[in-house]
Write an enzyme that holds these catalytic residues in place. Sequence first.
Site, PDB file in Angstrom:
ATOM      1  N   GLY A  11       0.852  -1.181   0.000  1.00 33.83           N
ATOM      2  CA  GLY A  11       0.000   0.000   0.000  1.00 33.83           C
ATOM      3  C   GLY A  11       0.885   1.226   0.000  1.00 33.83           C
ATOM      4  O   GLY A  11       1.993   1.204   0.555  1.00 33.83           O
ATOM      5  N   ASP A  45       6.976   4.966  -4.467  1.00 33.01           N
ATOM      6  CA  ASP A  45       6.923   5.033  -3.009  1.00 33.01           C
ATOM      7  C   ASP A  45       8.309   5.296  -2.420  1.00 33.01           C
ATOM      8  O   ASP A  45       8.441   6.010  -1.410  1.00 33.01           O
ATOM      9  CB  ASP A  45       6.350   3.734  -2.443  1.00 33.01           C
ATOM     10  CG  ASP A  45       4.910   3.515  -2.848  1.00 33.01           C
ATOM     11  OD1 ASP A  45       4.186   4.504  -3.035  1.00 33.01           O
ATOM     12  OD2 ASP A  45       4.511   2.342  -2.993  1.00 33.01           O
TER      13      ASP A  45
END
Length: 318
Positions: free
Chosen positions: A42, A259
């Site tokens: 995530g 990320d």
Amino acid sequence: MMAQTPVLTVTLNPALDLSAQIPEMVAGPKLRLSNPVYEPGGGGVNVARAIGALGGQATAWVALGGSAGAQHLELLRAQGVPVRRFDAPGETRQSWAITDSHGQQFRLQLPGADWPPHDATRALDDIVAQADGLVVLSGSQPPGVDAGFAQDLARMLGAGRLVVDISGAPLSQLLRDPDTAAPVHVLRLDQGEAEAQAGHGLPQMGDALDFAQSLVARGVAQHVCIALGADGSVLAGPELALHCRPPQVRVRSKVGAGDSFTGAFTLELARAPHAFTQALHAGTAAATAAVMTPGTALCRAADMQAILPECSLHNLRA
């Protein structure tokens, strides 16, 4: 560990990530995976993990539910990531990154469980109560969460607090109806997202920078970064027009590059609030280090430090 302000990463729609290998992806027969690796995934989760890998610290605020959520939490804690668990409705989703013998990677994701409106309100209140510094909102939103969640969070946190890396309808909402009284602090987009929002191609670095500057001028965000893949990233802001280009490296997997960028970028700002040049430099090196790792692995600190001197940084106002 260098001094830094606190960082809270927010993951509304986490995933239990499985990466594995297969000789060939074909339709019909049973396909037997090898070398499976489970990791907590995530957007915000990966940002917190990247910050930890680079010598910083971030608390991961994560909405988790069901047995997959329990496994996700166990994996996060095993990696030493401080966690603030938020009880989410339904079952935490799963995702797969399957790589064949030719180096092709197939990425499959399940949707998250539907959220009733009161859970989104509860989440906003809990995030603000836990935040004591920079906040990173990264990744997709589960069904049922209003597309204006990022604007609501920016308004509740106040200026200079929220770093945003979102896509789809929430990104469209942010660009279509910005709250100029409470703009997000940093907005990151990749080239495909930027082109979709611009409504046309951005083939040259200057085109991407112009679009980023237009978003700053409209009050969407105080700073806007657009990732250009192998060409690095551009960053626009008040008195800022920067481009950082990485060296060429062997790409093993593109998963986690964005990320890793956001993690390294945010960590630099947590250590020095106005160090946007250093943040772009570090983010570019971290993203490049991430593509050198297999499967869903993020950047490694040693790789990032080796790459950093090879990333060329240019002030486009000079």
